[in-house]
Design a protein around this motif. Structure first.
Motif, PDB file in Angstrom:
ATOM      1  N   PHE A 262       0.842  -1.183   0.000  1.00 54.23           N
ATOM      2  CA  PHE A 262       0.000   0.000   0.000  1.00 54.23           C
ATOM      3  C   PHE A 262       0.887   1.246   0.000  1.00 54.23           C
ATOM      4  O   PHE A 262       2.099   1.180   0.242  1.00 54.23           O
ATOM      5  N   LEU A 263       0.286   2.392  -0.273  1.00 52.58           N
ATOM      6  CA  LEU A 263       1.024   3.630  -0.470  1.00 52.58           C
ATOM      7  C   LEU A 263       1.587   4.144   0.848  1.00 52.58           C
ATOM      8  O   LEU A 263       0.956   4.034   1.904  1.00 52.58           O
ATOM      9  N   ARG A 264       2.768   4.775   0.747  1.00 56.35           N
ATOM     10  CA  ARG A 264       3.454   5.326   1.906  1.00 56.35           C
ATOM     11  C   ARG A 264       3.919   6.753   1.591  1.00 56.35           C
ATOM     12  O   ARG A 264       4.078   7.112   0.411  1.00 56.35           O
ATOM     13  N   PRO A 265       4.141   7.582   2.614  1.00 54.63           N
ATOM     14  CA  PRO A 265       4.671   8.927   2.357  1.00 54.63           C
ATOM     15  C   PRO A 265       5.937   8.868   1.514  1.00 54.63           C
ATOM     16  O   PRO A 265       6.807   8.014   1.726  1.00 54.63           O
ATOM     17  N   GLY A 266       6.012   9.765   0.541  1.00 52.98           N
ATOM     18  CA  GLY A 266       7.152   9.807  -0.367  1.00 52.98           C
ATOM     19  C   GLY A 266       6.938   9.071  -1.663  1.00 52.98           C
ATOM     20  O   GLY A 266       7.664   9.305  -2.640  1.00 52.98           O
ATOM     21  N   ASP A 267       5.952   8.159  -1.713  1.00 51.28           N
ATOM     22  CA  ASP A 267       5.643   7.483  -2.971  1.00 51.28           C
ATOM     23  C   ASP A 267       5.126   8.483  -3.999  1.00 51.28           C
ATOM     24  O   ASP A 267       4.543   9.521  -3.650  1.00 51.28           O
ATOM     25  N   VAL A 268       5.321   8.169  -5.266  1.00 53.81           N
ATOM     26  CA  VAL A 268       4.852   9.014  -6.364  1.00 53.81           C
ATOM     27  C   VAL A 268       4.002   8.169  -7.302  1.00 53.81           C
ATOM     28  O   VAL A 268       4.436   7.122  -7.791  1.00 53.81           O
ATOM     29  N   MET A 269       2.777   8.616  -7.546  1.00 53.23           N
ATOM     30  CA  MET A 269       1.875   7.972  -8.497  1.00 53.23           C
ATOM     31  C   MET A 269       1.875   8.769  -9.799  1.00 53.23           C
ATOM     32  O   MET A 269       1.812  10.001  -9.769  1.00 53.23           O
ATOM     33  N   GLU A 270       1.910   8.082 -10.913  1.00 53.00           N
ATOM     34  CA  GLU A 270       1.778   8.709 -12.236  1.00 53.00           C
ATOM     35  C   GLU A 270       0.709   7.955 -13.005  1.00 53.00           C
ATOM     36  O   GLU A 270       0.743   6.727 -13.081  1.00 53.00           O
ATOM     37  N   LEU A 271      -0.241   8.712 -13.570  1.00 56.51           N
ATOM     38  CA  LEU A 271      -1.412   8.135 -14.228  1.00 56.51           C
ATOM     39  C   LEU A 271      -1.541   8.715 -15.626  1.00 56.51           C
ATOM     40  O   LEU A 271      -1.185   9.877 -15.864  1.00 56.51           O
ATOM     41  N   GLU A 272      -2.111   7.923 -16.529  1.00 59.48           N
ATOM     42  CA  GLU A 272      -2.487   8.455 -17.838  1.00 59.48           C
ATOM     43  C   GLU A 272      -3.635   7.642 -18.415  1.00 59.48           C
ATOM     44  O   GLU A 272      -3.813   6.470 -18.103  1.00 59.48           O
ATOM     45  N   VAL A 273      -4.439   8.324 -19.218  1.00 56.77           N
ATOM     46  CA  VAL A 273      -5.500   7.697 -19.999  1.00 56.77           C
ATOM     47  C   VAL A 273      -5.349   8.211 -21.421  1.00 56.77           C
ATOM     48  O   VAL A 273      -5.109   9.411 -21.635  1.00 56.77           O
ATOM     49  N   ASP A 274      -5.474   7.333 -22.396  1.00 55.63           N
ATOM     50  CA  ASP A 274      -5.261   7.711 -23.790  1.00 55.63           C
ATOM     51  C   ASP A 274      -6.048   8.973 -24.149  1.00 55.63           C
ATOM     52  O   ASP A 274      -7.266   9.041 -23.939  1.00 55.63           O
TER      53      ASP A 274
END
Length: 286
Positions: A262-274
């Protein structure tokens, strides 16, 4: 799109070369009144005529990057759909629903596409969900068919339906507890009209955590398609201009993935949709 600091965003549209152009002469903001009152057509006409000026310098004073806000100002409501991808339901061990699973997220969970996401106090299972988001463009009640539903859609954008799984499933059975935390709906960057999106039934969705692929799917795997969802929801509630429907997430969330944390402080999420752009959020402790 909307550009500027939180609470002071200015409306803008992307020019042919990708430059944001100021829409302030057309509308004070991109909101329900704009969407339902012919604002998209006025903006398109001004863009075609070359009447719009660049929205802002490329960078703010001091070299800070220009912030992009959520593409719609203060949605009246955010309607979530659960377990709407075949692979996600299978991965989490849930039976595919026979009717859409519906929940409501507070509007004040919405932040910009690159704003920080807060891990709530006491959280042990904060999770991500890349989703296609539908923005409603006119009031809709009891829509007769999918064609009417398509006519009620102003456009599409990206949502991250951030969720705290312990709050969602282990604190009394109310999904809203895990969906309603502050900053839990990054939205944007763009509102893309249906004619520019193309085939909404065949869009790719992707999400990485710290550069490692986590989610990758396609809207072809939706159990209930976009137009079906809008029609279905209109039977139970009035859909208003500016409301947002987040349509479910493909497999790859941390829940149900033994090899994932699971996510923790300092993690980075990057998302994209066409065709809808990209998001990037850093996790910080509340």
């Amino acid at each position: 799109m909307r550009i500027g600091p939180p609470g002071a965003e200015r409306p803008a549209v992307l020019g042919a070369d990708g430059t944001p152009l100021d829409l302030s002469a057309i509308t004070p903001d991109i909101d329900g009144a704009f969407l339902s009152g012919g604002g998209v057509e006025r903006a398109r006409a001004a863009l075609t005529a070359g009447h719009l000026r660049p929205a802002a310098p490329p960078q703010a004073a001091g070299g800070a990057g220009r912030r992009v806000g959520a593409p719609v100002a203060t949605p009246g409501k955010i309607i979530g759909i659960g377990l709407n991808y075949t692979d996600h339901a299978a991965r989490t061990g849930a039976a595919p629903p026979t009717e859409p699973i519906v929940f409501i997220k507070p509007s004040d969970t919405v932040v910009g596409p690159d704003d920080d996401v807060l891990i709530p106090r006491g959280s042990s299972k904060t999770d991500h969900e890349v989703e296609l988001a539908v923005v409603i463009g006119r009031t809709a009640r009891y829509l007769a068919d999918c064609d009417e539903a398509a006519g009620a859609i102003a456009g599409y954008t990206i949502a991250n339906d951030v969720t705290e799984r312990e709050f969602q499933f282990e604190r009394g059975g109310q999904w809203d507890k895990g969906k309603s935390c502050e900053t839990f709906t990054p939205l944007g960057p763009w509102l893309v009209t249906p004619d520019e999106v193309g085939d909404v039934t065949s869009l790719g969705l992707r999400l990485t955590v710290n550069g490692t692929a986590a989610q990758e799917g396609t809207t072809r795997d939706m159990i209930f398609g976009v137009h079906h969802l809008v029609r279905y929801l209109s039977r139970f509630m009035a859909l208003r201009p500016g409301d947002v429907v987040i349509t479910g997430t493909p497999a790859g969330v941390a829940m149900g993935s033994p090899d994932r944390s699971f996510l923790r402080p300092g993690d980075v999420m990057e998302l994209e949709v066409d065709g809808l752009g990209r998001q990037r959020q850093r996790l910080v402790a509340a």
